[in-house]
Design an enzyme around this catalytic site. Structure first.
Site, PDB file in Angstrom:
ATOM      1  N   GLU A  34     -31.224  58.582  24.349  1.00 42.50           N
ATOM      2  CA  GLU A  34     -32.116  59.204  23.373  1.00 42.50           C
ATOM      3  C   GLU A  34     -31.625  60.510  22.760  1.00 42.50           C
ATOM      4  OE1 GLU A  34     -36.578  58.115  24.643  1.00 42.50           O
ATOM      5  OE2 GLU A  34     -35.408  59.023  26.244  1.00 42.50           O
TER       6      GLU A  34
ATOM      7  N   THR B  89     -42.182  61.561  32.037  1.00 44.16           N
ATOM      8  CA  THR B  89     -43.211  62.571  32.297  1.00 44.16           C
ATOM      9  C   THR B  89     -44.305  62.021  33.205  1.00 44.16           C
ATOM     10  OG1 THR B  89     -44.120  61.980  30.128  1.00 44.16           O
ATOM     11  CG2 THR B  89     -42.798  63.967  30.257  1.00 44.16           C
TER      12      THR B  89
ATOM     13  N   GLU C 153     -41.019  47.836  25.615  1.00 46.16           N
ATOM     14  CA  GLU C 153     -41.488  48.448  26.855  1.00 46.16           C
ATOM     15  C   GLU C 153     -42.878  47.947  27.222  1.00 46.16           C
ATOM     16  OE1 GLU C 153     -42.266  52.845  28.857  1.00 46.16           O
ATOM     17  OE2 GLU C 153     -41.028  52.685  27.058  1.00 46.16           O
TER      18      GLU C 153
ATOM     19  N   PHE D 288     -39.186  58.829  22.005  1.00 43.82           N
ATOM     20  CA  PHE D 288     -40.529  58.823  22.598  1.00 43.82           C
ATOM     21  C   PHE D 288     -41.337  60.060  22.238  1.00 43.82           C
ATOM     22  CE2 PHE D 288     -43.590  58.430  26.132  1.00 43.82           C
ATOM     23  CZ  PHE D 288     -43.801  57.064  26.146  1.00 43.82           C
TER      24      PHE D 288
ATOM     25  N   ARG E 242     -45.056  64.200  24.658  1.00 42.58           N
ATOM     26  CA  ARG E 242     -43.631  64.506  24.591  1.00 42.58           C
ATOM     27  C   ARG E 242     -43.253  65.173  23.266  1.00 42.58           C
ATOM     28  NH1 ARG E 242     -39.945  62.064  28.482  1.00 42.58           N
ATOM     29  NH2 ARG E 242     -37.805  62.635  27.967  1.00 42.58           N
TER      30      ARG E 242
ATOM     31  N   PHE F 160     -34.915  49.494  22.109  1.00 37.26           N
ATOM     32  CA  PHE F 160     -35.241  50.801  21.515  1.00 37.26           C
ATOM     33  C   PHE F 160     -36.648  51.285  21.844  1.00 37.26           C
ATOM     34  CE2 PHE F 160     -32.459  48.534  18.386  1.00 37.26           C
ATOM     35  CZ  PHE F 160     -31.291  49.168  18.731  1.00 37.26           C
TER      36      PHE F 160
END
Length: 773
Positions: free
Chosen positions: A726, A455, A245, A357, A323, A241
């Site tokens: 997402e 992005t 990362e 995010f 974002r 989730f």
């Protein structure tokens, strides 16, 4: 010809329902995770020693009792790091592995115990004696703003038109503030790293990480060795989730440093309490907004300031807060807009990536403004949404100056309004509430428009490695990671379709930096988009070689060579796939290929706030109905209907699972999941006993999920599919808005309840009492 060649179609091709390739292993407990790997003789276990202050100088760190504890082999501090004591993913050198002179949040690692057993290491870590000199701490957005702690990363401004002037000229103006809570990932499998030392500089780290290449580079950075000495392996994760990362970098680095120093395998796995305390979460925001609109509720101007609790270091707070601004429009056109991010430094754990995010925090702000307008004008919020959708004739440019070219939000919403019988159910809700009883009902239909791509433009690339062995079996490796979402299944379906072989002929092995280099994180909903195209590229390279071989060997034109179900048809002759591959091998045809893909068309200039950061948009809508007990604030979700856009699905049954799971997780974020730090800065909701994720009993009593089967991605994505990880998360906002609708009924829908998130029963009850008062 054998029986299996007589079928017209392959088993497990693209766009077919196919169960997860590890589904049986999951439910029977036979799926191997990192902690299931057999441990070599002599394996040691590490445990982190965490700070017990939110902000303090370390006057003395006495490890005497720790070193003397039973079973302890060594204790690592910053002095034991051969390379650089930093795992900042942005290279800002602000995220030390071990704190040295100062701690900046409660739970920050200061040292690591290495012992013969995990229990011994864990017990020894508690024996440390630390002399702290306390410093002032700021734990949330408000205190950080008051204390002037500053930003962890440069802020962003998005603007178009003349928002300030247009706001002054607007017929109606509403100004408000909204607090949006954070969220813990609560993956089933916690953080873990298992390092095995090799010869020279080499080390192999098995880890539960979404970003093997970044973990590789971080471990190399910390060890002071080149990246080619470090191998990161990931077979599967028990959920990620976004929480795996960047947050896994520290665990990988500590295990690797210990393994190389002691020349023994080392495993590091924290308890759930320490995992939740020491690792980052979804950013919580305080959003100040103002919206100007006309008598019809059509928006004329929007301004917004998005202040986020980021934690003590930058981590991914820059792109996350960016974002949030990218999605502060959701599906609505703002003629004049001015948006600012405020990524604030706080003395809490550094917040990080989480499904969406930053997007969910932006979308919910857009929906709050729609809600404000609807109550102000006395109009159904769905009607206000429709009046403000992106459209044509200039109403198609986002605050970041990307043109919305694929807008299907109006059609999605119109279809769901019909299939969910929204209008009749809304009338029934109003009639029910008009009776004035204790139980009040609410209903809301909310859309989502979600941009797809990293992005950070350079992350929009992927690689794959494909081998066909001489017996016709296929080995596939790609840079994505499997965390339960079914990525490996989808990628194998793509290859099966390209080569026209049954799905079970393809074996996908663990993700490893040894096979595919410089991969991007499996994040931003891009796993299938990127890795699917890379795998397809590899398959098509081999396929073209095989076509050329067949044309030459059988002396025919290439157009006469066709791959059919588990066979190759050359003119009038049909050859079983395995036999054909054997012939190609004997003819010395290269049966391996490295595939590559990079997303086209995207570009972004952060300095100007302009560009095309997203390749395309995914859309969806949800209609939710709730019942609220106005004496207690308790509630339940009676029904939810979802219509979601996945383009031409690679695997509809897996995508449906993703939509259902995302909705429930989004609903949990906005209802039951509450993070709470005490005044000293200690996280008190640090286990499932104190942090409430949705249970099976919390799901909607009636739950209907359908896809917009007519949708096809206008961009050339893998088989014209769309990302699904997402976008449906934001559909949980429909529950939040329905709760607001129920609460508003106690004041005859004249006032926007302005619920903060999460809308716990306590907050719902307080909102009811506030409106009644």
């Amino acid at each position: 010809m054998r029986a299996d060649q007589s079928r017209d179609t392959i088993k497990g091709g693209v766009s077919k329902d196919l169960r997860h390739d590890s589904a049986i292993k999951h439910v029977t407990g036979r799926a191997d995770y990192c902690d299931d790997i057999p441990e070599p003789i002599g394996t040691l276990h590490a445990y982190l020693g965490l700070s017990t202050r939110a902000h303090a100088m370390i006057r003395d760190l006495d490890l005497t009792a720790v070193r003397a504890a039973p079973g302890v082999v060594d204790v690592l501090t910053a002095r034991d790091i051969p390379g650089v004591n930093d795992v900042s993913p942005t290279g800002r050198d602000d995220e030390p592995i071990f704190a040295t002179e100062k701690v900046e949040f409660w739970g920050q690692p200061m040292f690591a115990v290495i012992a013969e057993t995990r229990d011994a290491a864990r017990r020894a870590a508690k024996l440390v004696q630390v002399d702290y000199e306390d410093l002032p701490h700021a734990l949330d957005v408000k205190t950080a703003q008051e204390a002037g702690t500053g930003y962890v990363t440069p802020p962003l401004t998005l603007k178009r038109g003349a928002a300030v002037d247009a706001m002054e000229q607007a017929r109606h103006r509403i100004k408000g503030q909204m607090a949006v809570g954070g969220q813990d990932h609560l993956y089933l499998e916690g953080h873990i790293a298992f390092a095995i030392p090799g010869e020279d500089d080499d080390v192999v780290v098995h880890s539960s990480t979404q970003h093997p290449s970044e973990a590789q580079h971080m471990v190399a950075h910390v060890l002071g060795v080149p990246s080619n000495a470090v191998t990161i392996n990931v077979r599967r994760m028990g959920g990620g989730f976004g929480g795996k990362e960047t947050q896994m970098n520290l665990f990988c680095a500590v295990a690797a440093v210990a393994a190389k120093k002691l020349n023994r395998a080392v495993k590091l796995r924290p308890d759930r309490d320490d995992d939740m305390t020491a690792t980052g979460k979804r950013h919580d925001f305080v959003i100040d907004y103002e919206v100007g609109f006309d008598d019809d509720g059509v928006i004329q101007a929007v301004t917004g300031d998005f202040a986020a609790r980021c934690g003590f270091s930058s981590d991914l707070s820059g792109p996350v807060t960016d974002r949030a601004l990218f999605h502060a429009d959701n599906a609505y056109y703002y003629p004049n807009v001015l948006l600012n991010s405020h990524p604030l430094k706080t003395n809490t754990v550094s917040n990080t990536a989480f499904r969406g995010f930053g997007g969910p925090q932006g979308v919910i702000a857009a929906e709050r403004m729609i809600e404000e307008i609807a109550y102000h004008r006395g109009v159904d919020s769905l009607e206000i949404r429709k009046r403000n959708f992106y459209g044509e004739n200039g109403r198609d440019v986002t605050p970041y100056h990307q043109t919305v070219e694929d807008n299907i939000a109006p059609r999605i919403v119109a279809e769901l309004e019909h299939t969910a019988d929204y209008q009749a159910r809304r009338r029934a809700v109003l009639d029910w509430n008009a009776k004035g009883g204790i139980i009040r009902k609410g209903i809301a239909l909310t859309p989502v428009k979600f941009g797809i791509s990293f992005t950070a433009t350079w992350y929009n690339q992927a690689g794959a490695l494909l081998h066909i062995y001489s017996d016709g079996s296929i080995h596939l490796n790609h840079g994505g990671t499997e965390m339960g979402q079914g990525l490996n299944t989808k990628i194998a379906q793509v290859v099966a379709d390209a080569l026209q072989v049954d799905f079970d002929k393809i074996k996908i092995t663990k993700t490893t930096t040894e096979k595919v280099p410089n991969t991007s994180a499996t994040a931003a909903s891009s796993g299938s988009d990127l890795n699917g195209m890379a795998a397809l590229d590899a398959a098509m390279q081999i396929k073209q070689r095989l076509i050329d071989f067949a044309a030459q060997h059988w002396k025919t034109d290439a157009e006469n060579v066709r791959f059919v179900a588990n066979a190759v048809q050359i003119g009038d002759e049909t050859i079983p796939f395995a036999d054909f591959i054997r012939a190609a091998y004997l003819a010395r045809i290269h049966l391996s290929a490295a595939g590559f893909y990079k997303t086209p068309k995207i570009h972004w200039n952060r300095d100007t706030g302009k560009g095309r950061p997203f390749y395309y948009y995914a859309y969806g809508a949800a209609c939710s109905e709730v019942s609220v007990d106005t004496l207690t604030g308790e509630y339940r979700v009676e029904r939810t209907d979802i219509l979601h856009d996945v383009g031409r699905s690679l695997n509809p049954i897996l995508d449906k699972g993703q939509v259902e799971g995302a909705f429930i997780q989004g609903m949990g974020w906005l209802t039951t999941e509450e993070l709470w730090w005490d005044k000293q800065g200690q996280l008190r909701t640090h286990a499932p006993s104190t942090y409430k994720i949705p249970l099976a009993s919390d799901r909607p009593r009636e739950f209907n999920v359908a896809f917009a089967t007519w949708s096809e991605n206008r961009e050339n994505t893998i088989k014209r599919s769309k990302a699904v990880g997402e976008p449906p998360f934001m559909l949980g906002i429909s529950v939040f808005e329905a709760l607001s609708h129920a609460v508003a009924s106690v004041a005859n829908y004249k006032t926007c309840p302005r619920l903060d998130a999460p809308a716990t029963p306590e907050r719902v009850l307080m909102a009811v009492e506030r409106l009644r008062g």
